[in-house]
Each structure stands twice: as C-alpha cells, then as structure tokens.
Design an enzyme around this catalytic site. Structure first.
Site, PDB file in Angstrom:
ATOM      1  N   GLY A  16      40.852  32.804 -18.326  1.00 31.94           N
ATOM      2  CA  GLY A  16      41.914  33.725 -17.930  1.00 31.94           C
ATOM      3  C   GLY A  16      41.413  34.830 -17.015  1.00 31.94           C
ATOM      4  CG  HIS A  69      39.366  35.172  -9.751  1.00 33.28           C
ATOM      5  ND1 HIS A  69      38.888  33.995  -9.216  1.00 33.28           N
ATOM      6  CD2 HIS A  69      38.539  35.478 -10.784  1.00 33.28           C
ATOM      7  CE1 HIS A  69      37.808  33.630  -9.860  1.00 33.28           C
ATOM      8  NE2 HIS A  69      37.579  34.498 -10.833  1.00 33.28           N
ATOM      9  CG  HIS A 124      40.175  31.385 -12.457  1.00 34.95           C
ATOM     10  ND1 HIS A 124      40.150  32.755 -12.436  1.00 34.95           N
ATOM     11  CD2 HIS A 124      39.200  31.002 -13.306  1.00 34.95           C
ATOM     12  CE1 HIS A 124      39.210  33.201 -13.256  1.00 34.95           C
ATOM     13  NE2 HIS A 124      38.603  32.152 -13.798  1.00 34.95           N
ATOM     14  CD  GLN A 166      28.529  25.477  -4.581  1.00 34.12           C
ATOM     15  OE1 GLN A 166      29.206  24.815  -3.795  1.00 34.12           O
ATOM     16  NE2 GLN A 166      27.611  26.355  -4.185  1.00 34.12           N
ATOM     17  CE  LYS A 167      30.812  34.024  -9.512  1.00 34.14           C
ATOM     18  NZ  LYS A 167      30.505  34.056 -10.921  1.00 34.14           N
ATOM     19  CB  VAL A 170      37.433  31.242  -3.938  1.00 35.66           C
ATOM     20  CG1 VAL A 170      38.407  32.158  -3.213  1.00 35.66           C
ATOM     21  CG2 VAL A 170      37.921  29.801  -3.907  1.00 35.66           C
ATOM     22  CB  SER A 196      33.385  37.060 -10.922  1.00 32.25           C
ATOM     23  OG  SER A 196      33.124  37.296 -12.292  1.00 32.25           O
ATOM     24  CB  SER A 197      37.249  37.303 -14.895  1.00 30.68           C
ATOM     25  OG  SER A 197      37.889  36.078 -14.610  1.00 30.68           O
TER      26      SER A 197
END
Ligand code: AMP
Length: 284
Positions: free
Chosen positions: A34, A37, A40, A151-152, A179, A188-189
């Site tokens: 969750g 962004h 996701h 891939q992050k 991204v 990233s969250s």
C-alpha cells in the site's frame, strides 16, 4: 449488481477468483504494502496489459520488518490507494487484516538460501524470510497466471524467482522497470518520511547510479574505481550513513572486481532516519 473491488476476507477472495477462473480469464497479481505511487501503478498497468483480471494485494507484512524497523509507522493510506486503483482499473483489491493472514499458531517461515544472504539480507536479518513467506502465501491465496514485481527491489526479485522455482510455483514472475521522480529518486512509499532537505539529499542515490552508468559508457571497468566515485556522490550530498555501494553479478549478487558483462550497481543508504535502496543494471 456490480461487486465492490475491495475484498478483505479470504473466503470472499476464493469465491470471486473461482468465478473469474470459470469465465476462463487469466489473472495477474500485484503484491504491495500500500501507500501506492506510480511505481506500484506501473505494475498494475503491466498486469492489465497482459492479463484479463488484475488483483492488487495491500498488506503491510509484519514478518518482513525487523524489531527496530518501521512496521508501526509504515504509511497506511487505504482510501487514497483505492482511489488510485479505481483510476487504473484494477479489478480486485485484497486488503486482509493481519490476523487473517497470520492466524493463531502460525509458525512457518520460508528461507530461500544464498541469494537472500548478502546485502539486504545481512543488514535486515530475517527480512527475506518474511518476504518469501508472505509472497508464497499470496501465491496460494491468489492462484494467478503472472505476478508483477519491481526491479526497484532488485535482490527481492531474485529471492522471489528462486523461491518460486524451488517450490514449483506455477506462476510466471514478471519484473518491471524502476519508476523515478523527475530528479531521479526511485519512487518508494518510504520517501514520505523524508523532510524537504532530506528529499534533496536522497536524489544522490540515483545520481550515483547515473554516474556509474556514465563511467561504464566511458570505458571504466574497475569496479572499485566506480564504487568510490559513487560513494563520493553520496558523501558530497551529505549522506554519511552508507550501508553498501556494490557492483554485483545480476544472478548471484556476488561482488565483481571488473565489469565484463551485465552488472548490477546496488546502493543502500540512510538519509536521516530513512533507509533507501536503489539499483541500476550496467551493460558495458
Ligand atoms: P512495496 O509496497 O514497497 O512492497 O512494493 C510493492 C511492489 O512495488 C514491489 O514489487 C516493488 O518492487 C514495487 N515497486 C516499489 N517501488 C517501485 C518503483 N519505484 N518502480 C517500480 N516498482 C516499484
């Protein structure tokens, strides 16, 4: 009557997916924690392109957080997530309560072996056991044709591929590109934790990776020379807590002394109290 896309119970999930299967539709799975962004959402888009029915899971998985990590303060933004997923036309969102996933007496942990040991595995003991455990559970709960990961989290993609191959999971694993924000910071969250000043510093991670790519283009092959230039970029930005900067084999994650073929540049550092990771595949 149209069904609500949000499902919180495993029983309803099973019923809904059985109906999708009866219609002969292919299913794509996008596991997330969750606080969604564009990173996701790019996975959702990829699943929608390949599959007839896209399931997004939203579950902040306690078993992948260490005791001193940010499980309790991890951002939880379900309403905003549902709005974004409606815009991207996800078909079903599974957001179960924690105690419905880890039920009383739960004791099993999936340990993947060598590929989970270095880098993140060393700094976050038990993290990849938690990841492999929840992803395998989600693979059983959502019998998808394909599952989408970013891939992050490069090492995580290897851990999941290894687990799926070793345990005969009949789901195709798809890895999607990183991204980034306009200045290069990987979405990233956890970027939400950064103060404005830290947000500026954080762009140095991707800058160090761009420099590595540039050096390889210019013909530099000595890994330690590239690593030290990368570390300088972080240092100059005021990042003084570097967990690792490494040039590694894309399959084994073993450190490479020299760039002779595809190589992954990994970087992990703390910006203030926020731990960030990023990577780039270098191709000489
Ligand atoms: P998380 O919610 O952080 O567990 O991430 C869920 C999935 O989204 C994982 O497969 C991540 O690798 C992927 N992801 C996270 N950030 C990005 C990003 N910036 N670009 C592409 N995928 C991402």
């Amino acid at each position: 009557m149209s069904l609500s896309p949000l499902v919180t119970s495993r029983a309803e999930l099973a019923d809904r997916l059985a109906a999708v299967r009866r219609e002969g539709k292919s299913i794509g799975l996008v596991p997330t924690m969750g606080a969604l962004h564009e990173g996701h959402l790019s996975l959702v888009d990829a699943s929608r392109r390949d599959c007839d029915f896209t399931v997004v899971t939203i579950f902040v998985n306690p078993t992948q957080f260490g005791p001193d990590e940010d499980f309790r303060r991890y951002p939880r933004t379900l309403e905003a997530d549902l709005t974004l997923l409606a815009k991207r036309s996800a078909d079903l969102i599974f957001a179960p309560p924690t105690d419905d996933i880890y039920r009383p007496g739960h004791g099993t942990r999936v340990a993947v072996g060598a590929v989970a040991e270095p880098w993140e595995g060393r700094i976050r003991p038990g993290h990849f056991d938690g990841v492999a455990t929840i992803v395998l559970k989600l693979f059983h709960l959502v019998p998808a044709d394909r599952a989408y990961f970013g891939q992050k989290d490069y090492q995580q993609t290897l851990v999941i591929r290894r687990m799926a191959a070793d345990l005969d999971v009949p789901i195709e694993i798809k890895i999607c590109p990183i991204v980034r924000e306009a200045d290069g910071l990987a979405m990233s969250s956890r970027n939400a934790y950064l103060s404005p000043a830290e947000r500026v510093q954080a762009a140095a991670l991707s800058r160090s990776l761009r420099l590595a790519r540039q050096l390889v283009v210019e013909g530099v092959r000595d890994a330690s020379a590239i690593q030290s230039r990368m570390a300088s970029v972080l240092g100059e930005a005021g990042i003084d807590h570097i967990d690792y900067v490494a040039l590694v084999d894309p399959d084994t994650l073993a450190e490479l002394p020299e760039i002779t073929g595809p190589t992954v540049a990994l970087v992990a550092a703390r910006v203030g109290t926020t731990r960030l990771i990023d990577n780039e595949i270098l191709r000489p």
